[in-house]
Design an enzyme around this catalytic site. Structure first.
Site, PDB file in Angstrom:
ATOM      1  N   TRP A   1     118.301  50.743 -63.766  1.00 25.52           N
ATOM      2  CA  TRP A   1     119.251  49.650 -63.965  1.00 25.52           C
ATOM      3  C   TRP A   1     120.567  50.097 -64.593  1.00 25.52           C
ATOM      4  O   TRP A   1     121.534  49.362 -64.575  1.00 25.52           O
ATOM      5  CB  TRP A   1     118.603  48.571 -64.832  1.00 25.52           C
ATOM      6  CG  TRP A   1     117.918  47.525 -64.015  1.00 25.52           C
ATOM      7  CD1 TRP A   1     116.927  47.722 -63.106  1.00 25.52           C
ATOM      8  CD2 TRP A   1     118.190  46.127 -64.035  1.00 25.52           C
ATOM      9  NE1 TRP A   1     116.555  46.515 -62.563  1.00 25.52           N
ATOM     10  CE2 TRP A   1     117.316  45.520 -63.121  1.00 25.52           C
ATOM     11  CE3 TRP A   1     119.063  45.316 -64.758  1.00 25.52           C
ATOM     12  CZ2 TRP A   1     117.307  44.144 -62.893  1.00 25.52           C
ATOM     13  CZ3 TRP A   1     119.052  43.956 -64.534  1.00 25.52           C
ATOM     14  CH2 TRP A   1     118.192  43.389 -63.604  1.00 25.52           C
TER      15      TRP A   1
ATOM     16  N   TYR B   1     116.397  55.913 -59.267  1.00 27.56           N
ATOM     17  CA  TYR B   1     116.233  54.471 -59.498  1.00 27.56           C
ATOM     18  C   TYR B   1     116.488  54.120 -60.965  1.00 27.56           C
ATOM     19  O   TYR B   1     116.080  54.859 -61.856  1.00 27.56           O
ATOM     20  CB  TYR B   1     114.817  54.038 -59.121  1.00 27.56           C
ATOM     21  CG  TYR B   1     114.598  52.558 -59.331  1.00 27.56           C
ATOM     22  CD1 TYR B   1     114.993  51.649 -58.358  1.00 27.56           C
ATOM     23  CD2 TYR B   1     114.061  52.075 -60.517  1.00 27.56           C
ATOM     24  CE1 TYR B   1     114.828  50.296 -58.560  1.00 27.56           C
ATOM     25  CE2 TYR B   1     113.896  50.716 -60.721  1.00 27.56           C
ATOM     26  CZ  TYR B   1     114.285  49.833 -59.740  1.00 27.56           C
ATOM     27  OH  TYR B   1     114.136  48.483 -59.938  1.00 27.56           O
TER      28      TYR B   1
HETATM   29  P1  PGD Z   1     115.729  51.088 -67.865  1.00 26.17           P
HETATM   30  O1  PGD Z   1     115.063  51.089 -69.188  1.00 26.17           O
HETATM   31  O2  PGD Z   1     116.647  49.947 -67.550  1.00 26.17           O
HETATM   32  O3  PGD Z   1     114.521  51.115 -66.830  1.00 26.17           O
HETATM   33  O4  PGD Z   1     113.128  50.760 -64.852  1.00 26.17           O
HETATM   34  P2  PGD Z   1     114.531  51.386 -65.253  1.00 26.17           P
HETATM   35  O5  PGD Z   1     114.447  52.862 -65.017  1.00 26.17           O
HETATM   36  O6  PGD Z   1     115.645  50.652 -64.603  1.00 26.17           O
HETATM   37  O7  PGD Z   1     116.441  52.480 -67.642  1.00 26.17           O
HETATM   38  C1  PGD Z   1     117.812  52.613 -67.511  1.00 26.17           C
HETATM   39  C2  PGD Z   1     118.221  53.915 -68.201  1.00 26.17           C
HETATM   40  O8  PGD Z   1     119.586  54.144 -67.894  1.00 26.17           O
HETATM   41  C3  PGD Z   1     118.133  53.837 -69.719  1.00 26.17           C
HETATM   42  O9  PGD Z   1     117.395  54.930 -70.204  1.00 26.17           O
HETATM   43  C4  PGD Z   1     119.595  53.917 -70.198  1.00 26.17           C
HETATM   44  O10 PGD Z   1     119.759  54.639 -71.393  1.00 26.17           O
HETATM   45  C5  PGD Z   1     120.263  54.639 -69.044  1.00 26.17           C
HETATM   46  N1  PGD Z   1     121.687  54.318 -68.869  1.00 26.17           N
HETATM   47  C6  PGD Z   1     122.295  53.139 -69.085  1.00 26.17           C
HETATM   48  N2  PGD Z   1     123.599  53.222 -68.756  1.00 26.17           N
HETATM   49  C7  PGD Z   1     123.805  54.485 -68.316  1.00 26.17           C
HETATM   50  C8  PGD Z   1     124.936  55.171 -67.800  1.00 26.17           C
HETATM   51  O11 PGD Z   1     126.016  54.635 -67.656  1.00 26.17           O
HETATM   52  N3  PGD Z   1     124.776  56.473 -67.413  1.00 26.17           N
HETATM   53  C9  PGD Z   1     123.588  57.106 -67.518  1.00 26.17           C
HETATM   54  N4  PGD Z   1     123.515  58.355 -67.091  1.00 26.17           N
HETATM   55  N5  PGD Z   1     122.483  56.480 -68.001  1.00 26.17           N
HETATM   56  C10 PGD Z   1     122.598  55.186 -68.386  1.00 26.17           C
HETATM   57  C11 PGD Z   1     112.939  49.387 -64.797  1.00 26.17           C
HETATM   58  C12 PGD Z   1     111.767  49.067 -63.857  1.00 26.17           C
HETATM   59  O12 PGD Z   1     110.511  49.252 -64.545  1.00 26.17           O
HETATM   60  C13 PGD Z   1     111.831  47.707 -63.302  1.00 26.17           C
HETATM   61  S1  PGD Z   1     113.351  47.129 -62.720  1.00 26.17           S
HETATM   62  C14 PGD Z   1     110.737  46.931 -63.152  1.00 26.17           C
HETATM   63  S2  PGD Z   1     110.866  45.330 -62.613  1.00 26.17           S
HETATM   64  C15 PGD Z   1     109.365  47.435 -63.355  1.00 26.17           C
HETATM   65  N6  PGD Z   1     108.629  46.607 -64.255  1.00 26.17           N
HETATM   66  C16 PGD Z   1     107.424  47.030 -64.671  1.00 26.17           C
HETATM   67  C17 PGD Z   1     106.352  46.140 -65.067  1.00 26.17           C
HETATM   68  O13 PGD Z   1     106.488  44.912 -65.064  1.00 26.17           O
HETATM   69  N7  PGD Z   1     105.184  46.702 -65.454  1.00 26.17           N
HETATM   70  C18 PGD Z   1     104.985  48.027 -65.466  1.00 26.17           C
HETATM   71  N8  PGD Z   1     103.798  48.496 -65.874  1.00 26.17           N
HETATM   72  N9  PGD Z   1     105.968  48.869 -65.110  1.00 26.17           N
HETATM   73  C19 PGD Z   1     107.164  48.437 -64.708  1.00 26.17           C
HETATM   74  N10 PGD Z   1     108.148  49.326 -64.336  1.00 26.17           N
HETATM   75  C20 PGD Z   1     109.380  48.927 -63.710  1.00 26.17           C
END
Ligand code: PGD
Length: 761
Positions: free
Chosen positions: A112, A110
Site C-alpha cells: 500500500w 505488492y
Molecule cells: P503495509 O503495512 O501497508 O502492508 O500488505 P502491505 O504490504 O500493503 O506495507 C506498506 C509498507 O510500505 C510499509 O512497511 C511502509 O513503511 C512502506 N512505505 C510506505 N510509504 C513508502 C514509500 O513511499 N516508499 C517506500 N519505499 N516504502 C514505503 C497489506 C495486505 O496484507 C493487505 S492489503 C491485505 S487486505 C491482507 N490482509 C490480511 C488479512 O486480513 N489477514 C492476514 N492473515 N493477512 C493479510 N495480509 C494482507
C-alpha cells in the site's frame, strides 16, 4: 523547513501537521466529519529509532556475493555509502538482466505504501524496471480481494462497478430496509482508502439509515464488526461457513415459494442448476436448513425465520473482503449475489448486491468526474505474472505449472526481487515458509523508511523517505478533495525518496532520460496536475494553476452520482444494457467457469469443506483480521497502535468461557500455535467473540525469537506465522490468510521483551 502547519494526507485522512520539538502536532482536516484516530500514529514517527538511517548491505551478501542463502532474516548488516550501495545495485541489476532477462526479476512489489500519487512506490518500481531493464515478472490482483476480483467479472461485472460503484451510502440511508452484511461493516476498515479519504462519512450514514428504520444485520463471529451507530443485530456463525448458511436460506426461500421467479428468469442464467444442487439432484445431498444449521452452528429454526424475514423487503446483501480471503473464498461472494437475485433485489434503490461495502472508504461513494492521472508505467516487454499471493509458491517451485482462471501458467525462475512500498513479511501467510522462499533468491532489494521484517530479510536496504518528508499530490477517485501534500520535515538521516533512488540507478544503467523524461519530482507533480487540468477543461471545468493549488493546499473536484449505474441500467432494460458477463445476465451458473473443470470452484456456487477445520489438536478458529489501530503493519510503533497493545504485545481476544476452561485470565500472556509456528499475545476476555474463536489482528511486526526455526515463535503477535499458504481455489488463487486453526494455552516459557522496533546490527 517551515514550522507553520502544512497540509498533508494519508490513506486514512487529510490533516495539518506542525513540528513541535521532537513530535508532530496533527490536526485533522476541518472538513472531515469523523477523522480517523490513525492520524496520531504519525506523532513520533519522524525520528523513531526504527527508521532506516543509511544504506545497508547484509554481511553474507557483501562477503559472498549474490546467491541463495539461508541466513536471510538472521544476518548482520553493514552500513555503506549511497555511492557504493547504488553502484552495487546497478551492477547486480545489470548482471541479472543480461543473464536471465526480465523473466529473472520479480517486480510485483505488492503493498500500500503511502497516499501520494507520484511517490507511489509500487508505480515507481514498475516504471523503473520497464524503462531500464525491459520489464519484470509482475503480480496481478490484490491481497484484499484476490478471489472476488477474478470471480465477479464472470458473474456480474468488475470490482469497479460492483464495489466502488455499487449501491451508494446515500441510497442505503434513503431506501434500504434490511442491510444484510456478511462480515459486518466495521468502521476500522472504512476509515482507510488508498490515495486518501478527506471525509469519513460511513458512521453518519449508518446513523441516518438506522434512525429511518433500516435493519442492519451483521453475520460474523465477532460482534465488533458492526458499529453501535447502526443499532444492528449480530448473528454469530462459525467462521468460514457463510456459504452453507446462504444455501440454507435459499433452500427455505425455494421450498416456501418466496423466490422472485420472474426476476430470476429475466435477469439471470442458471437458477435451475442452483435449485437442482440445493435439492440434492446432483449428488443426493439435500442442502436444506438442517443441513446448513449443522455446518454453521445455528439452529435450523433460526435459518427458516431469517429467510422468511428477508422476503418482501428492500434488502441489500453485501459480502466483506474478509470472507473471500479464505479457502473457497469465491463461494460466499457468489452466493451473496444469488441470494440478492433470488429476492429480486438487484437494481432497486437501496437493494440488491454490493460487494464489500464498508471494507474500504472508497465503496458506496460518488466518483470524481475525472480521475487524477497516474504515473505512466512504461511498457513491460514480457507477459509473465503470478496471482499476487502465490509468491512463495513461485520462489520455491520454479518451472512448476499451476492453474489460474482457466489458464495453465508456469512459475518463472526468479533470481532477484525488488520491493518498495510493501511488507511481504507482514502481508503473506506462513512466514517460515516465506523465509525459505526468499532464501532461494540471488538478491533481494528493499527500499524502506523503517526496519520492517521485510527489510530485515533483504540483502540491500535503501533508506526511503517517509511521506511526511516530501511533496506529493494525494487523491483517490472517490475523494472529492485533491490534496497538495506539503513536506513537514527534511528527510531523516540519509533517506532519499524512491524517485531519486531510481533516477540515480537509471543514470548508472544509461537510461536516465527514459526513466525521468527530464523531470524532477516537482516537474512530475506539475505535469500530472496539468494533465488533470486538461481532463477537467474538456468538461468545461476551470481550475487554479499549479502554484495557486499548491498554495491553497486543497482543491475541491466535481463529482458524479453514479452509484449502481451498471445494475440499474441493466434492470431497466437488460437487452439494451446487458451486463459484461458471457451471457449478458447475472450468472448463477457460469458455463465459462464450468469449462475450466475445477472441482474447488465449479460452474455454480457450492459448499466445499475446507481442508482446515478445528480438530482435537487445534480446536480454535483464529480470525486474523485487519487491525483497528493502524493500517496493516504501517507505523506499528506509532502512538495509537501502541495504545492498543499491552506491555508492547498484541492483544488476542477470546471468549470468556474458552478462557476459563484453560485457566486463562485477562492480561495473561498466551501462546497460539499450530503446525506452522507459535505466537505470543496478551489475552483479552470478552463475550463479543463467539466461543471456539480467537481473534488476533494482523500488523504486529514479525519478531521471531529465532528467525531460522522451522516453527518460529513470534513474541510480538503476528498471526501470519500461523496462517496457511494456499490459494482460495484454482480459479483465483487469492490470499486465504483470514482464518486458520490453532491451539491456545497460557504461555509457560520465558517471556522476552518485543524487539521488533530495534534496528538490526
Ligand atoms: P503495509 O503495512 O501497508 O502492508 O500488505 P502491505 O504490504 O500493503 O506495507 C506498506 C509498507 O510500505 C510499509 O512497511 C511502509 O513503511 C512502506 N512505505 C510506505 N510509504 C513508502 C514509500 O513511499 N516508499 C517506500 N519505499 N516504502 C514505503 C497489506 C495486505 O496484507 C493487505 S492489503 C491485505 S487486505 C491482507 N490482509 C490480511 C488479512 O486480513 N489477514 C492476514 N492473515 N493477512 C493479510 N495480509 C494482507
Amino acid at each position: 523547513m517551515t514550522q507553520k502547519p502544512v497540509m498533508h494526507s494519508a490513506h486514512w485522512g487529510a490533516f495539518h501537521a506542525e513540528r513541535s520539538g521532537d513530535q508532530l502536532l496533527i490536526e485533522p482536516f476541518g472538513g472531515d466529519p469523523d477523522p480517523s484516530p490513525l492520524l496520531q500514529n504519525f506523532r513520533h514517527a519522524l525520528n523513531h529509532p526504527a527508521r532506516v538511517a543509511r544504506p545497508m548491505i547484509r554481511r553474507g551478501w557483501l562477503e559472498n556475493g549474490p546467491g541463495p542463502d539461508r541466513r536471510r532474516g538472521a544476518d548482520e548488516y553493514v552500513a555503506v555509502s549511497w555511492e557504493e550501495a547504488s553502484h552495487r545495485v546497478a551492477l547486480e541489476l545489470k548482471r541479472v538482466g543480461e543473464a536471465y532477462g526480465p523473466a529473472g526479476i520479480f517486480g510485483g512489489s505488492y503493498g500500500w505504501s503511502s497516499a501520494g500519487r507520484f511517490h507511489h512506490a509500487q508505480s515507481q518500481v514498475h516504471r523503473f524496471l520497464n524503462t531500464t531493464l525491459g520489464g519484470y515478472v509482475r503480480s496481478v490482483n490484490s491481497y484484499s480481494s484476490g478471489a472476488a476480483s477474478v470471480l465477479l467479472p464472470h458473474i456480474v461485472g468488475d470490482m469497479n462497478e460492483v464495489a466502488r460503484r455499487g449501491v451508494s451510502w446515500e441510497e442505503i440511508a434513503g431506501h434500504s430496509e434490511v442491510v444484510l452484511a456478511f462480515g459486518g461493516l466495521a468502521l476500522k476498515n472504512a476509515q482507510v482508502a488508498s490515495g486518501g479519504l478527506s471525509e469519513h462519512t460511513e458512521r453518519g450514514f449508518m446513523q441516518r439509515a438506522a434512525q429511518r428504520g433500516t435493519r442492519f444485520i451483521s453475520v460474523s463471529p465477532l460482534k465488533s464488526d458492526l458499529p453501535e451507530e447502526a443499532q444492528g443485530e449480530w448473528l454469530a456463525l462459525r467462521p468460514g461457513t457463510d456459504a452453507a448458511f446462504i444455501l440454507g436460506l435459499l433452500a427455505v426461500l425455494i421450498t416456501e415459494g418466496l423466490t422472485d421467479e420472474a426476476f430470476l428468469a429475466r435477469y439471470c442464467v442458471g437458477w435451475p442448476q442452483m435449485v437442482a444442487y440445493i435439492r440434492g439432484e446432483e449428488d443426493g445431498v439435500v442442502r436444506d436448513a438442517p443441513w446448513a444449521a449443522a455446518i454453521c452452528g445455528v439452529s435450523s429454526d433460526l435459518i427458516r425465520q431469517f429467510a422468511r424475514q428477508l422476503h418482501g423487503k428492500r434488502v441489500l446483501v453485501t459480502v466483506a473482503h474478509a470472507l473471500q480471503r479464505a479457502e473457497h473464498g469465491e463461494q460466499p461472494v457468489w452466493l451473496g449475489l444469488v441470494l440478492a437475485a433470488a429476492l429480486g433485489q438487484p437494481g432497486l434503490p437501496g437493494g440488491g448486491y454490493t460487494y464489500a461495502l464498508g471494507a474500504l472508504g472508497h465503496y458506496g461513494k460518488h466518483h470524481n468526474l475525472v480521475s487524477f492521472p497516474s504515473l505512466p508505467q512504461g511498457k513491460n516487454g514480457i507477459d509473465r505474472f503470478i496471482p499476487v499471493a502465490r509468491i512463495a509458491d513461485m520462489l520455491l517451485n520454479p518451472g512448476t505449472r499451476f492453474d489460474y482462471n482457466g489458464r495453465q501458467l508456469t512459475y518463472p525462475h526468479i533470481r532477484l526481487a525488488y520491493w518498495a512500498g510493501g511488507n511481504p513479511f507482514h502481508h503473506h501467510q506462513d512466514l517460515a515458509r516465506l523465509r525459505q522462499a526468499f532464501c532461494q533468491l540471488d538478491t533481494f532489494i528493499v527500499h524502506e523508511s523503517v526496519w520492517t521484517a521485510s527489510a530485515r530479510h533483504a540483502d540491500i536496504v535503501l533508506p526511503a523517505t517517509m511521506t511526511l518528508e516530501r511533496e506529493d499530490i494525494g487523491g483517490a477517485p472517490t475523494d472529492r478533495h485533491l490534496i497538495a501534500m506539503q513536506p513537514v520535515a527534511q528527510p531523516y538521516a540519509e533517506a532519499r525518496d524512491d524517485y531519486t533512488i531510481f533516477r540515480d540507478l537509471a543514470r548508472q544503467l544509461g537510461r536516465e532520460e527514459a526513466f525521468s523524461e527530464g523531470r524532477d519530482a516537482r516537474g512530475w507533480l506539475q505535469h500530472l496536475y496539468h494533465q488533470l487540468q486538461e481532463k477537467l477543461a474538456a468538461h468545461q471545468v476551470q481550475t487554479p494553476d499549479f502554484n495557486q493549488f499548491w498554495q491553497q493546499g486543497i482543491l475541491a473536484l466535481p463529482q458524479v452520482k453514479d452509484g449502481g449505474r451498471m445494475i440499474n441500467a441493466f434492470r431497466a432494460d437488460p437487452d439494451a444494457a446487458p451486463l459484461p458477463t458471457a451471457g449478458g445476465k447475472i450468472e448463477i451458473f457460469s458455463a465459462t467457469i464450468a469449462s475450466f473443470g475445477y472441482d474447488n470452484c465449479p460452474g455454480h456456487p457450492v459448499w466445499r469443506e475446507p481442508q482446515q477445520k478445528p480438530s482435537a489438536d487445534y480446536p480454535f478458529w483464529l480470525i486474523a483480521n485487519q487491525p483497528a489501530t493502524r493500517l496493516h503493519s504501517q507505523l506499528d510503533f506509532g502512538d495509537f497502535s501502541q495504545s492498543g497493545k499491552r506491555g508492547g504485545r498484541e492483544v488476542c481476544s477470546l471468549n470468556s468461557e474458552d478462557a476459563a476452561a484453560r485457566a486463562i485470565a485477562d492480561g495473561d500472556i498466551i501462546e497460539l500455535y499450530n503446525d506452522r509456528g507459535h505466537v505470543l499475545a496478551s489475552a483479552r476476555l470478552t463475550d463479543t467473540v463467539m466461543p471456539g474463536v480467537v481473534q488476533l489482528p494482523t500488523g504486529a511486526w514479525y519478531d521471531p525469537v529465532d528467525a531460522t526455526a522451522a516453527r518460529p515463535l513470534c513474541r510480538h503477535g503476528n498471526p501470519n506465522v500461523l496462517t496457511l499458504d494456499i490459494g482460495t481455489s484454482s480459479l483465483a488463487q487469492g490470499c486465504s490468510g483470514q482464518i486458520t486453526v490453532v491451539q491456545v494455552r497460557k504461555f509457560a516459557g520465558e517471556v522476552t521483551p518485543v524487539q521488533a522496533f530495534i534496528p538490526p546490527l
